[in-house]
Write a protein that holds these residues in place. Structure first.
Motif, short mmCIF file in Angstrom:
data_model
loop_
_atom_site.label_atom_id
_atom_site.label_comp_id
_atom_site.label_asym_id
_atom_site.label_seq_id
_atom_site.Cartn_x
_atom_site.Cartn_y
_atom_site.Cartn_z
N VAL A 3 0.84 -1.19 0.00
CA VAL A 3 0.00 0.00 0.00
C VAL A 3 0.88 1.25 0.00
CG1 VAL A 3 -1.67 1.34 1.31
CG2 VAL A 3 -1.93 -1.14 1.13
N ARG A 4 1.92 1.25 0.82
CA ARG A 4 2.82 2.40 0.86
C ARG A 4 3.48 2.63 -0.49
NH1 ARG A 4 6.08 1.66 6.62
NH2 ARG A 4 4.28 1.99 7.99
N LEU A 5 3.86 1.55 -1.15
CA LEU A 5 4.52 1.67 -2.46
C LEU A 5 3.56 2.25 -3.48
CD1 LEU A 5 7.07 1.12 -4.10
CD2 LEU A 5 6.17 -1.16 -4.60
N ARG A 6 2.30 1.82 -3.43
CA ARG A 6 1.32 2.33 -4.39
C ARG A 6 1.07 3.81 -4.19
NH1 ARG A 6 -2.74 -2.84 -3.96
NH2 ARG A 6 -1.67 -4.18 -5.44
N LEU A 7 1.20 4.28 -2.96
CA LEU A 7 1.06 5.71 -2.71
C LEU A 7 2.32 6.46 -3.12
CD1 LEU A 7 -0.65 5.75 0.80
CD2 LEU A 7 -1.67 6.48 -1.35
N ARG A 8 3.47 5.87 -2.86
CA ARG A 8 4.73 6.56 -3.06
C ARG A 8 5.01 6.85 -4.53
NH1 ARG A 8 8.82 2.99 -0.75
NH2 ARG A 8 7.69 3.40 1.17
N ILE A 9 4.70 5.89 -5.41
CA ILE A 9 5.01 6.06 -6.83
C ILE A 9 4.27 7.25 -7.44
CG2 ILE A 9 4.81 5.00 -9.10
CD1 ILE A 9 5.47 2.32 -7.75
N PRO A 10 2.92 7.36 -7.29
CA PRO A 10 2.26 8.54 -7.87
C PRO A 10 2.67 9.84 -7.19
CG PRO A 10 0.70 7.18 -6.64
CD PRO A 10 1.94 6.38 -6.78
N LEU A 11 3.00 9.79 -5.89
CA LEU A 11 3.44 11.01 -5.21
C LEU A 11 4.79 11.47 -5.75
CD1 LEU A 11 2.41 10.20 -1.52
CD2 LEU A 11 1.30 11.79 -3.11
N ARG A 12 5.67 10.52 -6.03
CA ARG A 12 6.97 10.86 -6.61
C ARG A 12 6.78 11.43 -8.02
NH1 ARG A 12 9.86 5.83 -6.86
NH2 ARG A 12 10.00 6.02 -4.60
N ALA A 13 5.85 10.83 -8.78
CA ALA A 13 5.58 11.33 -10.13
C ALA A 13 5.03 12.75 -10.08
CB ALA A 13 4.59 10.40 -10.83
N PHE A 14 4.20 13.03 -9.08
CA PHE A 14 3.66 14.37 -8.92
C PHE A 14 4.78 15.37 -8.65
CE2 PHE A 14 2.26 17.84 -6.19
CZ PHE A 14 1.22 18.37 -6.92
N ASP A 15 5.69 15.02 -7.75
CA ASP A 15 6.80 15.91 -7.43
C ASP A 15 7.64 16.21 -8.68
OD1 ASP A 15 6.16 16.13 -4.75
OD2 ASP A 15 7.41 14.43 -4.14
N THR A 16 7.83 15.18 -9.51
CA THR A 16 8.60 15.37 -10.74
C THR A 16 7.88 16.33 -11.69
OG1 THR A 16 9.54 13.14 -10.57
CG2 THR A 16 9.59 14.20 -12.74
N SER A 17 6.58 16.14 -11.85
CA SER A 17 5.80 17.01 -12.74
C SER A 17 5.80 18.45 -12.23
CB SER A 17 4.36 16.50 -12.85
OG SER A 17 4.31 15.24 -13.47
N LEU A 18 5.59 18.61 -10.93
CA LEU A 18 5.54 19.95 -10.37
C LEU A 18 6.87 20.66 -10.54
CD1 LEU A 18 3.21 21.43 -8.92
CD2 LEU A 18 4.37 20.95 -6.76
N GLY A 19 7.97 19.91 -10.36
CA GLY A 19 9.29 20.50 -10.55
C GLY A 19 9.52 20.94 -11.98
N LYS A 20 9.10 20.13 -12.95
CA LYS A 20 9.27 20.49 -14.35
C LYS A 20 8.44 21.71 -14.73
CE LYS A 20 10.47 15.87 -16.08
NZ LYS A 20 10.06 14.74 -16.96
N LEU A 21 7.27 21.83 -14.13
CA LEU A 21 6.40 22.97 -14.42
C LEU A 21 6.85 24.22 -13.69
CD1 LEU A 21 2.95 21.13 -14.20
CD2 LEU A 21 3.96 22.12 -16.27
N GLY A 22 7.63 24.06 -12.63
CA GLY A 22 8.09 25.20 -11.87
C GLY A 22 6.97 25.86 -11.07
N LEU A 23 6.03 25.05 -10.57
CA LEU A 23 4.88 25.57 -9.83
C LEU A 23 4.89 25.08 -8.38
CD1 LEU A 23 2.11 24.97 -12.54
CD2 LEU A 23 3.27 27.13 -12.02
#
Length: 217
Positions: A3-23
């Motif tokens: 369960v923790r892994l399933r949460l961690r992967i999309p959260l990490r992807a979100f951080d990556t997207s947010l960083g690329k967008l600079g928001l």
């Protein structure tokens, strides 16, 4: 651990997207596909989005391509009702069951490929009969109002209370798409466009989707 892994992967992807967008945050974060074959993972991904919402890192969360059965399964396993359900919707594929289900949950139905372009580019542009912009009923109404077929179809979406996201990279097309607030369609005209419906999907079938990726808006 799973369960923790399933949460961690999309959260990490979100951080990556947010960083690329600079928001610092996103207005809307949506789950792209329901992936019925692994719906437990889909629900886990959505719970990750709920966490982002609770933390204020997104302002709203939603889904794409969810039919009534997908919505029922999702709402049974999660806490926050999606704000938006983005689905393929145009005069050739009007999705009455999805719209009714969305309304029942208080979800905004948002039309992707609202002009029916998916019917054309998936066909390589070979079959113009698949293009709602070329349908005679739409052309007749457009001539009546001095508008383009695209403007009439976008107005049809608004008459149904739908949110619509037409895509264009051309400035004059974008301006044209906005210029739909100086006329309205009659109930009869809306019904005549409704009647264009073929019930045939132009894009991928959500029941066959294999990946529940996220999109940001």
């Amino acid at each position: 651990m799973a369960v923790r892994l399933r949460l961690r992967i999309p959260l990490r992807a979100f951080d990556t997207s947010l960083g690329k967008l600079g928001l610092d945050y996103l207005d809307l974060y949506v789950l792209h596909w329901p992936v019925p074959s692994t719906f437990e993972a889909t629900a886990a991904s959505y719970r990750a989005a709920e966490k982002l919402l609770a933390e204020g890192r997104v302002r709203a969360i939603g889904v794409c391509n969810h039919n009534p059965a997908h919505l029922r399964a999702l709402t049974e396993q999660t806490e926050v009702v999606p704000a938006v359900n983005q689905v393929e919707l145009n005069p050739y594929f009007v999705q009455p069951e999805v719209r009714q289900a969305d309304a029942g949950y208080g979800i905004v139905t948002q039309s992707w490929s609202p002009l029916g372009g998916v019917n054309v580019y998936w066909d390589g542009g070979r079959n113009k009969a698949k293009n709602p912009l070329d349908y005679p009923t739409v052309g007749e109404i457009a001539a009546r109002y001095g508008k383009t077929p695209a403007q009439v179809i976008l107005r049809w979406h608004l008459e149904h209370g739908l949110s619509t996201i037409p895509k264009s990279v051309k400035a004059h097309r974008i301006a044209e798409n906005f210029d739909i607030f100086d006329f309205t369609l009659t109930d009869g005209e809306v019904a005549s466009i409704d009647a264009v419906d073929t019930g045939v999907r132009g894009g991928p079938d959500p029941d066959g989707a294999r990946h529940s990726s996220y999109s940001d808006s």
